[in-house]
Design a protein around this motif. Structure first.
Motif, PDB file in Angstrom:
ATOM      1  N   SER A  69       3.899   5.644  -2.067  1.00 49.08           N
ATOM      2  CA  SER A  69       2.896   6.625  -2.482  1.00 49.08           C
ATOM      3  C   SER A  69       2.402   7.436  -1.295  1.00 49.08           C
ATOM      4  N   THR A 110      -7.134   8.418  -4.732  1.00 50.95           N
ATOM      5  CA  THR A 110      -6.764   7.995  -6.082  1.00 50.95           C
ATOM      6  C   THR A 110      -5.361   7.417  -6.115  1.00 50.95           C
ATOM      7  N   VAL A 114      -4.105   3.755  -7.551  1.00 48.58           N
ATOM      8  CA  VAL A 114      -3.186   3.725  -8.695  1.00 48.58           C
ATOM      9  C   VAL A 114      -1.906   2.980  -8.342  1.00 48.58           C
ATOM     10  N   GLY A 117      -2.587  -0.661  -8.392  1.00 49.63           N
ATOM     11  CA  GLY A 117      -2.891  -1.092  -9.750  1.00 49.63           C
ATOM     12  C   GLY A 117      -1.638  -1.234 -10.603  1.00 49.63           C
ATOM     13  N   VAL A 118      -0.764  -0.250 -10.543  1.00 50.44           N
ATOM     14  CA  VAL A 118       0.485  -0.310 -11.314  1.00 50.44           C
ATOM     15  C   VAL A 118       1.391  -1.414 -10.777  1.00 50.44           C
ATOM     16  N   LEU A 134      -6.687  -0.591 -12.013  1.00 48.84           N
ATOM     17  CA  LEU A 134      -6.521   0.718 -12.636  1.00 48.84           C
ATOM     18  C   LEU A 134      -7.870   1.285 -13.082  1.00 48.84           C
ATOM     19  N   SER A 137      -9.252   2.634 -10.134  1.00 50.47           N
ATOM     20  CA  SER A 137      -8.580   3.901  -9.824  1.00 50.47           C
ATOM     21  C   SER A 137      -9.253   5.069 -10.536  1.00 50.47           C
ATOM     22  N   VAL A 138      -9.631   4.834 -11.781  1.00 51.56           N
ATOM     23  CA  VAL A 138     -10.333   5.872 -12.543  1.00 51.56           C
ATOM     24  C   VAL A 138     -11.682   6.184 -11.889  1.00 51.56           C
ATOM     25  N   PHE A 159      -2.349  10.287 -10.374  1.00 48.32           N
ATOM     26  CA  PHE A 159      -2.073   9.173 -11.276  1.00 48.32           C
ATOM     27  C   PHE A 159      -0.591   9.096 -11.627  1.00 48.32           C
ATOM     28  N   GLY A 163       1.807   6.362  -9.806  1.00 55.30           N
ATOM     29  CA  GLY A 163       2.368   5.438 -10.788  1.00 55.30           C
ATOM     30  C   GLY A 163       3.892   5.434 -10.729  1.00 55.30           C
TER      31      GLY A 163
END
Length: 209
Positions: A69, A110, A114, A117-118, A134, A137-138, A159, A163
């Motif tokens: 990422s 962000t 994310v 989280g994924v 996640l 993340s929001v 996102f 992801g």
């Protein structure tokens, strides 16, 4: 179409400033935003997962997702698009955080959250940590809009790109893991074979009578 998106971005940020910002909410949103500064929280989380034996496999996937990422979002897209920060483009917008030197698109804060989280959702047997990450993340994305550091489209795209990088990292990990265990199995078979025997060859049994 493009101008309409730009206008929508600005309208959303101004709505946050005029209708959502409050004195009691400011420090909370600032605190959430600070957690993503320089990737400190995501990196620490990956290190903890790597240190603990039971979560090391998940930690490897999360670390790979975070790295992918960072390379794609922070090093490639940010420099390729070069979008200026909203507080530099919208005169009426007041930023609540110190000015940042890198480009706005996409949101790196962000994206980091994310990606992990994924990765947790894909690699961990217990899905709760991934779901909680996640949700965080929001909150991170909302906080970046709240403080005026990013446009909504910066967050939304983050996102999808983060992801995607997490899925790519997980697939690559599964491929490498499969190759590793296949090679390890071959070595185990070879080590178990006696001198002069080929792997898998059974030793000859002679009649002692």
């Amino acid at each position: 179409m493009f101008e309409a998106i730009i206008q929508w971005d600005a309208d959303v940020l101004m709505y946050f400033q005029e209708n959502i910002r409050t004195d009691w909410l400011d420090p909370i949103m600032k605190g959430i935003s600070i957690l993503g500064h320089k990737g400190i929280f995501p990196i620490l989380l990956c290190l903890i997962l790597l240190i603990l034996k039971d979560t090391r496999r998940v930690g490897i996937v999360a670390s790979m997702a975070l790295l992918f990422s960072f390379l794609f979002n922070n090093l490639l897209l940010k420099n390729l698009v070069g979008r200026i920060r909203p507080y530099e483009a919208i005169d009426e917008l007041d930023r609540l955080m110190p000015a940042e030197i890198d480009a706005s698109f996409p949101s790196g804060h962000t994206a980091c959250a994310v990606a992990i989280g994924v990765a947790l959702l894909l690699a961990a047997k217990n899905k709760l940590p991934g779901i909680l990450m996640l949700v965080f993340s929001v909150l991170m994305g909302v906080s970046r809009l709240y403080v005026g550091a990013h446009y909504p489209t910066d967050v939304i795209v983050a996102f999808f790109t983060a992801g995607g990088m997490a899925v790519l990292a997980y697939c690559l990990f599964l491929f490498l893991e499969k190759k590793y265990y296949a090679r390890k199995k071959v070595k185990t078979i070879e080590a178990g074979a006696g001198p002069g025997e080929s792997p898998g060859e059974q030793p000859e049994i002679t009649d002692q009578n």
